[in-house]
Design an enzyme around this catalytic site. Structure first.
Site, PDB file in Angstrom:
ATOM      1  N   HIS A   1       7.389  50.474 -50.984  1.00 63.45           N
ATOM      2  CA  HIS A   1       6.962  51.802 -50.502  1.00 63.45           C
ATOM      3  C   HIS A   1       5.461  51.810 -50.230  1.00 63.45           C
ATOM      4  O   HIS A   1       4.693  51.091 -50.860  1.00 63.45           O
ATOM      5  CB  HIS A   1       7.388  52.925 -51.443  1.00 63.45           C
ATOM      6  CG  HIS A   1       6.635  53.072 -52.726  1.00 63.45           C
ATOM      7  ND1 HIS A   1       7.183  52.794 -53.956  1.00 63.45           N
ATOM      8  CD2 HIS A   1       5.381  53.506 -52.993  1.00 63.45           C
ATOM      9  CE1 HIS A   1       6.303  53.046 -54.906  1.00 63.45           C
ATOM     10  NE2 HIS A   1       5.186  53.471 -54.352  1.00 63.45           N
TER      11      HIS A   1
ATOM     12  N   GLU B   1       9.607  55.968 -49.351  1.00 61.74           N
ATOM     13  CA  GLU B   1      10.545  55.082 -50.043  1.00 61.74           C
ATOM     14  C   GLU B   1      11.434  54.350 -49.046  1.00 61.74           C
ATOM     15  O   GLU B   1      11.568  54.785 -47.902  1.00 61.74           O
ATOM     16  CB  GLU B   1      11.430  55.935 -50.969  1.00 61.74           C
ATOM     17  CG  GLU B   1      10.678  56.682 -52.062  1.00 61.74           C
ATOM     18  CD  GLU B   1      10.309  55.789 -53.249  1.00 61.74           C
ATOM     19  OE1 GLU B   1      10.292  54.543 -53.099  1.00 61.74           O
ATOM     20  OE2 GLU B   1      10.024  56.341 -54.313  1.00 61.74           O
TER      21      GLU B   1
ATOM     22  N   ASN C   1       9.043  48.200 -54.504  1.00 67.22           N
ATOM     23  CA  ASN C   1      10.171  48.268 -53.573  1.00 67.22           C
ATOM     24  C   ASN C   1       9.694  48.360 -52.121  1.00 67.22           C
ATOM     25  O   ASN C   1      10.463  48.642 -51.217  1.00 67.22           O
ATOM     26  CB  ASN C   1      11.081  49.456 -53.911  1.00 67.22           C
ATOM     27  CG  ASN C   1      10.349  50.779 -53.831  1.00 67.22           C
ATOM     28  OD1 ASN C   1       9.170  50.833 -53.475  1.00 67.22           O
ATOM     29  ND2 ASN C   1      11.038  51.866 -54.148  1.00 67.22           N
TER      30      ASN C   1
ATOM     31  N   ASP D   1      -1.109  61.142 -50.639  1.00 66.68           N
ATOM     32  CA  ASP D   1       0.128  61.608 -51.280  1.00 66.68           C
ATOM     33  C   ASP D   1      -0.195  62.390 -52.554  1.00 66.68           C
ATOM     34  O   ASP D   1      -1.326  62.396 -53.020  1.00 66.68           O
ATOM     35  CB  ASP D   1       1.119  60.456 -51.543  1.00 66.68           C
ATOM     36  CG  ASP D   1       0.497  59.253 -52.244  1.00 66.68           C
ATOM     37  OD1 ASP D   1      -0.661  59.342 -52.679  1.00 66.68           O
ATOM     38  OD2 ASP D   1       1.189  58.233 -52.371  1.00 66.68           O
TER      39      ASP D   1
HETATM   40  N1  LIG Z   1       2.198  56.660 -54.412  1.00 66.68           N
HETATM   41  C1  LIG Z   1       1.557  55.540 -54.997  1.00 66.68           C
HETATM   42  C2  LIG Z   1       1.280  54.511 -53.931  1.00 66.68           C
HETATM   43  O1  LIG Z   1       0.384  55.058 -52.987  1.00 66.68           O
HETATM   44  C3  LIG Z   1       0.733  53.247 -54.568  1.00 66.68           C
HETATM   45  O2  LIG Z   1       0.338  52.338 -53.570  1.00 66.68           O
HETATM   46  C4  LIG Z   1       1.792  52.639 -55.446  1.00 66.68           C
HETATM   47  C5  LIG Z   1       1.369  51.338 -56.104  1.00 66.68           C
HETATM   48  O3  LIG Z   1       0.638  51.584 -57.266  1.00 66.68           O
HETATM   49  P1  LIG Z   1      -0.124  50.498 -58.099  1.00 66.68           P
HETATM   50  O4  LIG Z   1      -1.398  50.223 -57.381  1.00 66.68           O
HETATM   51  O5  LIG Z   1      -0.396  51.153 -59.428  1.00 66.68           O
HETATM   52  O6  LIG Z   1       0.743  49.304 -58.202  1.00 66.68           O
HETATM   53  O7  LIG Z   1       2.133  53.575 -56.452  1.00 66.68           O
HETATM   54  C6  LIG Z   1       2.341  54.943 -56.166  1.00 66.68           C
HETATM   55  O8  LIG Z   1       3.697  55.183 -56.088  1.00 66.68           O
END
Ligand SMILES: N[C@@H]1[C@@H](O)[C@H](O)[C@@H](COP(=O)(O)O)O[C@@H]1O
Length: 254
Positions: A138, A143, A136, A67
């Site tokens: 995702h 989302e 949430n 992403d």
């Molecule tokens: N697009 C990324 C995701 O790919 C990731 O898994 C998520 C969780 O992030 P974290 O590991 O900082 O909790 O955050 C972002 O939104």
């Protein structure tokens, strides 16, 4: 699905890196999908250590980001391309021609998605797909929604994700509102998936994703339908699973 207990973040990172490294050792030309966020940083540090100590060789591997924020180029320090380069790629022997990233600066959104789809096809089936999970539910930037998404696409970010990710930016208004992402179908087409979760903030959603109804309202819940998923989570993230489904954790009692 196998759920692995890790005492803490450090242990989770070591276990995850061991899986990635074995994948590459067993199949040097593996296609790997990598993630950003706080969760995988320790895993990447451990992979760098393994590379430096010649335990793993990435020279034939193909790697990709799943992403990216729309509007941020690889020179922006908040872009995911920048993140992957500075947290992993520049320290290991992956080659540029074997690296696939979204061009966040490309504002022709549909065209960028088509370019990535074509390149992904050229790279071949993903052997190991890492995933994190948002509060949430995702995964990548898919989302909560009314239906599971298909291929690579561009999306509008939810307020919750913008809020969560604002910790990496100077102000909330600096967080891009749109992003490119692999779709749920893209992720589910990987041969093997490795989901990582760390910290108390993930305990409720992790339980819901792994044991709740399979619904696009909790995008990560679709992983229940994938035939080869490993979940590695630390004790804090597993809190609710340990309370309600301890028998489902492979190594809890060991
Ligand atoms: N697009 C990324 C995701 O790919 C990731 O898994 C998520 C969780 O992030 P974290 O590991 O900082 O909790 O955050 C972002 O939104």
């Amino acid at each position: 699905m196998r759920i692995w207990y890790a005492k803490d973040y450090n242990k989770m990172s070591k276990m995850a890196a061991a899986i990635v490294a074995s994948q590459v050792t067993l199949k040097p030309s593996s296609v790997l999908a990598f993630i950003t966020g706080s969760t995988p940083i320790g895993t990447y540090k451990e992979l760098i250590r393994k590379y430096e100590e010649e335990e793993v060789d990435f020279s034939s591997a193909k790697v990709m980001n799943i992403d990216e924020y729309v509007g941020l180029s690889k020179t922006s320090d908040q872009s995911y391309s920048y993140f992957m380069y500075h947290n992993l790629y520049k320290y290991i022997n992956v080659f540029e021609e074997n690296t696939l990233m979204f061009r966040g600066e490309n504002l022709e959104l549909d065209k960028e998605c088509q370019r990535m789809e074509a390149n992904l096809k050229r790279f071949g089936t993903i052997d190991l797909h890492l995933l994190g999970i948002g509060r949430n539910g995702h995964v990548a930037f898919n989302e909560p929604s009314d239906s599971f998404s298909k291929g690579i696409r561009h999306v509008e970010l939810s307020n919750e994700t913008i809020e969560d990710n604002s910790r990496f930016f100077d102000t909330r208004s600096d967080v891009p509102k749109r992003a490119y992402t692999f779709g749920i179908r893209t992720i589910m087409s990987a041969k093997r998936i490795l989901l990582l979760a760390s910290g108390e903030a993930k305990q409720e959603i992790l339980y819901k994703a792994l044991f709740g109804p399979i619904t696009p309202a909790v995008p990560a819940s679709v992983l229940q339908l994938h035939p080869d998923v490993d979940v590695i989570a630390d004790e804090k993230a597993l809190k609710e699973v340990i309370q309600r489904m301890p028998e489902e954790i492979v190594n809890l009692r060991r």
